[in-house]
Motif scaffolding. Sequence first.
Motif, PDB file in Angstrom:
ATOM      1  N   HIS A  42      -2.938  -1.367   0.560  1.00  0.00           N
ATOM      2  CA  HIS A  42      -2.126  -2.336   1.280  1.00  0.00           C
ATOM      3  C   HIS A  42      -2.774  -3.710   1.399  1.00  0.00           C
ATOM      4  CE1 HIS A  42       0.635   0.863   1.984  1.00  0.00           C
ATOM      5  NE2 HIS A  42      -0.318   1.596   2.516  1.00  0.00           N
ATOM      6  N   SER A  43      -4.041  -3.820   0.998  1.00  0.00           N
ATOM      7  CA  SER A  43      -4.696  -5.118   1.075  1.00  0.00           C
ATOM      8  C   SER A  43      -4.621  -5.874  -0.254  1.00  0.00           C
ATOM      9  CB  SER A  43      -6.151  -4.966   1.521  1.00  0.00           C
ATOM     10  OG  SER A  43      -6.872  -4.211   0.586  1.00  0.00           O
ATOM     11  N   CYS A  44      -3.929  -5.296  -1.256  1.00  0.00           N
ATOM     12  CA  CYS A  44      -3.741  -6.016  -2.513  1.00  0.00           C
ATOM     13  C   CYS A  44      -2.767  -7.165  -2.264  1.00  0.00           C
ATOM     14  CB  CYS A  44      -3.192  -5.103  -3.605  1.00  0.00           C
ATOM     15  SG  CYS A  44      -4.414  -3.959  -4.225  1.00  0.00           S
ATOM     16  N   ASP A  45      -3.149  -8.322  -2.732  1.00  0.00           N
ATOM     17  CA  ASP A  45      -2.343  -9.502  -2.433  1.00  0.00           C
ATOM     18  C   ASP A  45      -2.144 -10.350  -3.677  1.00  0.00           C
ATOM     19  OD1 ASP A  45      -4.961 -10.243  -2.665  1.00  0.00           O
ATOM     20  OD2 ASP A  45      -5.106 -11.181  -0.705  1.00  0.00           O
ATOM     21  N   ASN A  46      -1.807  -9.688  -4.796  1.00  0.00           N
ATOM     22  CA  ASN A  46      -1.691 -10.430  -6.044  1.00  0.00           C
ATOM     23  C   ASN A  46      -0.568 -11.462  -6.019  1.00  0.00           C
ATOM     24  OD1 ASN A  46       0.604  -8.908  -6.367  1.00  0.00           O
ATOM     25  ND2 ASN A  46       0.091  -8.168  -8.394  1.00  0.00           N
ATOM     26  N   GLY A  47       0.417 -11.274  -5.153  1.00  0.00           N
ATOM     27  CA  GLY A  47       1.495 -12.256  -5.068  1.00  0.00           C
ATOM     28  C   GLY A  47       1.018 -13.601  -4.550  1.00  0.00           C
ATOM     29  N   THR A 127      -7.965  -9.467  -3.895  1.00  0.00           N
ATOM     30  CA  THR A 127      -8.897 -10.595  -3.748  1.00  0.00           C
ATOM     31  C   THR A 127      -9.999 -10.308  -2.733  1.00  0.00           C
ATOM     32  OG1 THR A 127      -7.425 -11.622  -2.126  1.00  0.00           O
ATOM     33  CG2 THR A 127      -7.188 -12.334  -4.426  1.00  0.00           C
ATOM     34  N   LYS A 128      -9.777  -9.340  -1.848  1.00  0.00           N
ATOM     35  CA  LYS A 128     -10.821  -8.998  -0.874  1.00  0.00           C
ATOM     36  C   LYS A 128     -11.918  -8.165  -1.511  1.00  0.00           C
ATOM     37  CE  LYS A 128      -7.636  -9.320   2.964  1.00  0.00           C
ATOM     38  NZ  LYS A 128      -6.783  -8.597   3.881  1.00  0.00           N
ATOM     39  N   SER A 129     -11.541  -7.110  -2.215  1.00  0.00           N
ATOM     40  CA  SER A 129     -12.547  -6.245  -2.852  1.00  0.00           C
ATOM     41  C   SER A 129     -12.904  -6.723  -4.257  1.00  0.00           C
ATOM     42  CB  SER A 129     -12.039  -4.803  -2.912  1.00  0.00           C
ATOM     43  OG  SER A 129     -10.935  -4.701  -3.779  1.00  0.00           O
ATOM     44  N   LYS A 130     -12.114  -7.680  -4.784  1.00  0.00           N
ATOM     45  CA  LYS A 130     -12.314  -8.231  -6.122  1.00  0.00           C
ATOM     46  C   LYS A 130     -12.272  -7.142  -7.192  1.00  0.00           C
ATOM     47  CE  LYS A 130     -14.952 -12.205  -4.468  1.00  0.00           C
ATOM     48  NZ  LYS A 130     -13.812 -12.866  -3.991  1.00  0.00           N
TER      49      LYS A 130
END
Length: 166
Positions: A42-47, A127-130
Amino acid sequence: MLCYFKKTNGSKLVWFREQTKANITFLVIRNYSLKCDLKTIHSCDNGKISSKLFHDLSDNSLKKLTSFFENFIEQNEEKDWDVYYESGVLTVNLGQYGTYVINKQAPNKQLWLSSPLGGPKRYDYNTKSKEWISLRDGSKIKDVLSTELSIITKKKIELPSSIDGE
């Protein structure tokens, strides 16, 4: 909530998900096991990443994967294995084991993996965990490839963290 795979009779693996009310859903899948923390999904923020950043990250990842596979094939000394990269599409032919195709999907800002062992998967950049992470099961592309290549070669293979684009 954790999702993981459990070995059953023979070579099949079963995926199941634990939920707080003890509901367990079983789904038969293919040849490998992974552990993932679904909070990461849920922390994926590719948008939120720009198209330019997506292209930079995905191109960098694909080039690093190409280099990894070139070295991997050379080390394994398999004559019928081959790697080819062009126009954002990486094709890795592993002879009798099948062909991997990894390509970027710019409209979705995703990397897509077609695997002879695990089937198709889509990865978004976190972008948090790269890292490139599947929103479906929380798996990381480098972990999936490491696990599957270990199955194929029958020895421990680990892709470097650097393949994630930065």
